[in-house]
Every structure is written in structure tokens, then in C-alpha cells.
Design a protein around this motif. Structure first.
Motif, PDB file in Angstrom:
ATOM      1  N   MET A 236       0.846  -1.191   0.000  1.00 22.31           N
ATOM      2  CA  MET A 236       0.000   0.000   0.000  1.00 22.31           C
ATOM      3  C   MET A 236       0.878   1.236   0.000  1.00 22.31           C
ATOM      4  O   MET A 236       1.891   1.297   0.670  1.00 22.31           O
ATOM      5  N   ARG A 237       0.475   2.245  -0.741  1.00 17.82           N
ATOM      6  CA  ARG A 237       1.270   3.465  -0.813  1.00 17.82           C
ATOM      7  C   ARG A 237       1.237   4.200   0.511  1.00 17.82           C
ATOM      8  O   ARG A 237       0.242   4.250   1.191  1.00 17.82           O
ATOM      9  N   THR A 238       2.370   4.828   0.852  1.00 18.91           N
ATOM     10  CA  THR A 238       2.434   5.577   2.102  1.00 18.91           C
ATOM     11  C   THR A 238       2.408   7.075   1.880  1.00 18.91           C
ATOM     12  O   THR A 238       2.345   7.841   2.826  1.00 18.91           O
TER      13      THR A 238
ATOM     14  N   TYR B  91      -7.398   1.283   1.214  1.00 23.55           N
ATOM     15  CA  TYR B  91      -7.523   2.731   1.316  1.00 23.55           C
ATOM     16  C   TYR B  91      -6.612   3.274   2.410  1.00 23.55           C
ATOM     17  O   TYR B  91      -6.225   2.569   3.347  1.00 23.55           O
ATOM     18  N   VAL B  92      -6.253   4.540   2.255  1.00 29.78           N
ATOM     19  CA  VAL B  92      -5.511   5.283   3.271  1.00 29.78           C
ATOM     20  C   VAL B  92      -6.154   6.652   3.388  1.00 29.78           C
ATOM     21  O   VAL B  92      -6.543   7.254   2.382  1.00 29.78           O
ATOM     22  N   ILE B  93      -6.291   7.164   4.615  1.00 25.38           N
ATOM     23  CA  ILE B  93      -6.764   8.526   4.836  1.00 25.38           C
ATOM     24  C   ILE B  93      -5.567   9.365   5.261  1.00 25.38           C
ATOM     25  O   ILE B  93      -4.890   9.043   6.243  1.00 25.38           O
ATOM     26  N   TYR B  94      -5.282  10.436   4.513  1.00 20.52           N
ATOM     27  CA  TYR B  94      -4.196  11.342   4.835  1.00 20.52           C
ATOM     28  C   TYR B  94      -4.753  12.658   5.372  1.00 20.52           C
ATOM     29  O   TYR B  94      -5.886  13.037   5.069  1.00 20.52           O
ATOM     30  N   SER B  95      -3.940  13.369   6.123  1.00 23.86           N
ATOM     31  CA  SER B  95      -4.381  14.653   6.663  1.00 23.86           C
ATOM     32  C   SER B  95      -4.441  15.722   5.587  1.00 23.86           C
ATOM     33  O   SER B  95      -5.183  16.692   5.715  1.00 23.86           O
TER      34      SER B  95
ATOM     35  N   THR C 136       1.332  14.611   2.080  1.00 22.84           N
ATOM     36  CA  THR C 136       1.888  14.368   3.413  1.00 22.84           C
ATOM     37  C   THR C 136       1.958  12.878   3.703  1.00 22.84           C
ATOM     38  O   THR C 136       1.314  12.068   3.042  1.00 22.84           O
ATOM     39  N   ARG C 137       2.708  12.522   4.728  1.00 24.80           N
ATOM     40  CA  ARG C 137       2.795  11.136   5.191  1.00 24.80           C
ATOM     41  C   ARG C 137       1.946  10.906   6.431  1.00 24.80           C
ATOM     42  O   ARG C 137       1.963   9.823   7.020  1.00 24.80           O
ATOM     43  N   ASP C 138       1.229  11.913   6.850  1.00 22.08           N
ATOM     44  CA  ASP C 138       0.443  11.840   8.078  1.00 22.08           C
ATOM     45  C   ASP C 138      -0.837  11.053   7.829  1.00 22.08           C
ATOM     46  O   ASP C 138      -1.819  11.578   7.289  1.00 22.08           O
TER      47      ASP C 138
END
Length: 427
Positions: free
Chosen positions: A1-3, A93-97, A101-103
Motif C-alpha cells: 500500500m502506498r504511504t 484505502y488510506v486517509i491522509y491529513s 503528506t505522510r500523516d
């Protein structure tokens, strides 16, 4: 998964609609996703392809969000079935701030099955729930990957987790779909229902505007805008959510749960042929992007719009009827795509994005941030790496209204492409 969430999302290859005629080919999409090559290819007649993803969300409350992905997925030339999609693809899925960003605010894997994968028209619709972080805002990156390959398609979606207006909590459902529409328009006399993600019935207030909004101005027009007058409400009434409705009058309807709110859920009611444009009086509008004022006025004065439009195109093509027919198909094919992709509180062809798309075609790259999009065209005419910047503007009807930042310096780029339309060079 992408970071990390990349700022740049590359354009996809897709078939163009064949003008105003009906087509079973996939619509050319904005570059909503990035496709990477597969390690092994299927037979050409059974090749799998994800063209693009569009998305939306509905807030259940301040702690849960329902996400919908609208996927153009094909097996060869035919839309893939939900059963095949479930077997062949995975979703993470990923939720970013924020963008770039990496947050990370959350992440997960979604199990695909018949409860969350369905088909609406030619699109696969995937729905899933996420836990809303305790933040005002976030960027959701959804990644659909093909099993056993490196092929991935990405979609980025801005979510305002604390904004509980009707636009964030209600979806528009047509009679033949169990999933909310991703688009902002419905056709006149088309039955539909307004539903909350959590269900239940509520009284809603509707304001109707019988207003013909202006088309986008020239990208080179840097003159200050006149202060816009407030729109007059033509009529108002109340409806109940969860009940089937039909709006017969074309125009803009703005829907509120609370009349003290400044922003509602805008629904544009359009004729039964939209997003196609086939009525002669409607075909004239988009021509302003490639015509002189004198040419437009001559057509307006004509008693027979159809004959005047035929004459216009034939004169541009020096009497070459086949070339004129091809140019008409190409131009109004772009108009139809703009209507599908960019309709907000007004028809897609009238928006700033729609204007750029019609004249220049889909961008080669899209760079997104919280309230901005930058479209990049690698080459148009003699110019390379041309950028068009769109800023999100507050709007009482929709939450995705963008306005172009205009520059006089676009002139040497714009006019040669317009001239190419006028001499039949663009297919």
C-alpha cells in the motif's frame, strides 16, 4: 500500500464517444487514476481494463463515512460483471491529513462481495464504510489493484468530516439504482428519491431557480468580474426524504434540511437527452468558444437554426461536407463529455473546466490540493507544459465549483487550437 499521496496523477488511455450518436464505448475520463503495466496480459479480446474512478461520500454522522467508488471496468469491450470484479480486484484505502503528506489518519482493506459491489448502467459501484478521524478535513486515497498483477488504479477524494450539511448527508437515488448518483443532474420527469445514509424521513425545503447561467468567459479575460446579483427564487416548496419525487420543470433546485444554512444540495434538472445536445437552439451555445460574435449573432437571427448551423460548419470547412460532419461529431462529442464530467449548478459545457476540456481535450496531468486543481497539457500547438489553475470557490449549490485563474498570456496557446477547430484539423 502506498504511504504517500502523489500530487501528480497521470492520464489514462480511453475511447472517445462518437459525437452525438449513442455509443457503447467507455467515456474518456479526466485523469482520476494512475495505471501501471501488468506483468502478464490477457488475450486481446478478454483484456481487463479499469478506465477511471469517480467518487463521492455521505456522512452517516461525525464518526462514520460511507464512500462510493464509480468504476469504469471492462473485460475486452464489455463492461465487467460484479461477480468478475469481486474475483479479480482488491481494494485498499488510506486517509491522509492533506495532499502530499505522510500523516496517515486511517487505513484498511475492504473485502469485496455482493453486499458492497453492484452495477449501475455500465459502471461498477463499490461502497464501503470508514471510521471518520477527529479532523475537519482529510484526503481519502482508494486503491483498486488487479489480483496477481502490478496494475493499480487510484482515486483521491477530499472529505470534510465535520460538515453535516444536506450536501454531505443526503444522496440522490434514481428509481433503477440502489446507489446514490455521483452526478449533480437528473432528467426532467425522471423519478428519484432523496435519502440519508442513515435512513429515516425528514422534511426538506426546496428553492427553484428558473435561471439560465452564463457560459464561461475567455481564459484570457482578466478584467475584474462584475459583482454578481443575488438569484431570485422563482418558487419554493417542501418535500419529504425517502419518498419518490419527479421534477418536471427544467432548472436548478436547491434543497435544504434547515433554511438557516447557506449551502444546500443543488440538483440541476435537464432535458431528457442531456448530456447529449441535439436541439438546434441548444447546439449554438458551445460554439461561442470557437466563433466570433458576428457568427453567433448571424445564427441567432436565422429563422431556421438547423439550416444556419449547417451553413456555419460548411463555410468553416470550405464546403467540405464530410469534414464538416466529422468536425461536428468531434466538437459535440467533447461537449457531451464535458456535460457528463463537469455539470454542477450549471451544465458542464458552461463551466470553466468544461470550456478548457472542450477546446483542448483532457489534460495530461492533474495536480490536486485541498482547494485547487492544476491541469497540465504536455503540448498544445507550439506550446509545451501549459498549466491551467482552477480554484475551488464557495457556492450555495454544490461543493465542487471551481473557477479558472485567467491570464492574458494564454492567447498564443488558445487561438491556434481554436483555429484548428475552425479548419477541421481536430478529429
Amino acid at each position: 500500500m502506498r504511504t504517500t499521496l502523489s500530487f501528480y496523477i497521470c492520464v489514462l488511455t480511453a475511447s472517445v464517444l462518437a459525437g452525438c450518436a449513442s455509443s457503447n464505448k467507455p467515456m474518456k475520463q479526466l485523469p482520476e487514476a494512475q495505471v501501471r503495466p501488468t506483468q502478464q496480459s490477457a488475450p486481446i479480446n478478454e483484456e481487463l481494463s479499469l478506465i477511471a474512478i469517480q467518487s463521492k461520500y455521505l456522512l452517516k454522522d461525525t464518526t462514520q463515512t460511507k464512500v462510493y467508488l464509480y468504476v469504469d471496468a471492462f473485460k475486452g469491450k464489455n463492461p465487467i460483471s460484479p461477480a468478475d470484479f469481486i474475483k479479480l480486484y482488491n481494494l485498499n484505502y488510506v486517509i491522509y491529513s492533506d495532499y502530499g503528506t505522510r500523516d496517515r489518519l486511517g487505513y484498511g482493506n475492504v473485502k469485496l462481495d455482493s453486499s458492497n459491489v453492484s452495477q449501475v448502467g455500465q459502471k461498477i459501484v463499490v461502497s464501503y464504510d470508514i471510521k471518520s478521524p477527529d479532523k475537519e478535513y482529510g484526503v481519502l486515497l482508494s486503491e483498486i489493484s488487479q489480483t496477481g498483477t502490478l496494475k493499480k488504479v487510484l482515486n483521491d477524494l477530499t472529505i470534510r468530516f465535520k460538515k453535516q450539511g444536506v450536501n454531505e448527508t443526503y444522496g440522490v437515488y434514481t428509481a433503477n439504482s440502489s446507489q446514490p448518483l455521483q452526478r449533480h443532474y437528473i432528467n426532467s420527469n425522471e423519478p428519484f428519491t432523496l435519502k440519508k445514509a442513515t435512513g429515516g424521513s425528514e422534511q426538506l425545503h426546496v428553492y427553484y431557480y428558473n435561471h439560465d447561467f452564463e457560459a464561461a468567459g475567455s481564459p484570457m479575460n482578466i478584467a475584474p468580474k462584475n459583482v454578481s446579483k443575488s438569484l431570485e427564487v422563482d418558487s419554493s416548496f417542501t418535500i419529504s426524504s425517502g419518498q419518490q419525487l419527479t421534477f418536471t420543470k427544467e432548472g436548478l433546485y436547491n434543497i435544504f434540511a434547515d433554511t438557516t444554512q447557506s449551502e444546500g444540495l443543488g440538483v440541476l434538472v435537464v432535458n431528457e437527452r442531456f448530456p447529449k445536445m441535439t436541439r438546434p437552439q441548444n447546439l449554438l451555445g458551445p460554439l461561442l468558444y470557437m466563433s466570433t460574435n458576428n457568427e453567433i449573432n448571424e445564427i441567432k437571427k436565422a429563422e431556421d437554426y438547423k439550416k444556419a448551423l449547417d451553413k456555419y460548419w460548411l463555410q468553416l470547412m470550405n464546403g467540405n461536407a464530410p469534414l464538416a460532419q466529422q468536425s461536428i461529431r468531434s466538437f459535440y462529442g467533447r461537449v457531451e463529455e464535458a456535460n457528463q464530467l463537469f455539470t454542477t449548478y450549471k451544465e458542464g459545457w458552461k463551466t470553466d473546466k468544461g470550456m478548457i476540456y472542450i477546446v483542448l481535450g483532457p489534460p495530461d496531468k492533474v495536480q490536486r490540493s485541498k482547494d485547487r486543481e492544476v491541469w497540465t497539457y504536455d503540448q498544445r500547438g507550439n506550446a509545451q507544459n501549459v498549466n491551467f489553475t482552477f480554484n475551488r470557490k464557495n457556492n450555495q449549490f454544490v461543493d465542487d465549483h471551481y473557477e479558472l485563474v485567467r491570464y492574458a498570456e494564454y492567447q498564443p496557446i488558445w487561438y491556434p487550437v481554436v483555429e484548428a477547430w475552425r479548419n477541421g484539423s481536430i478529429r
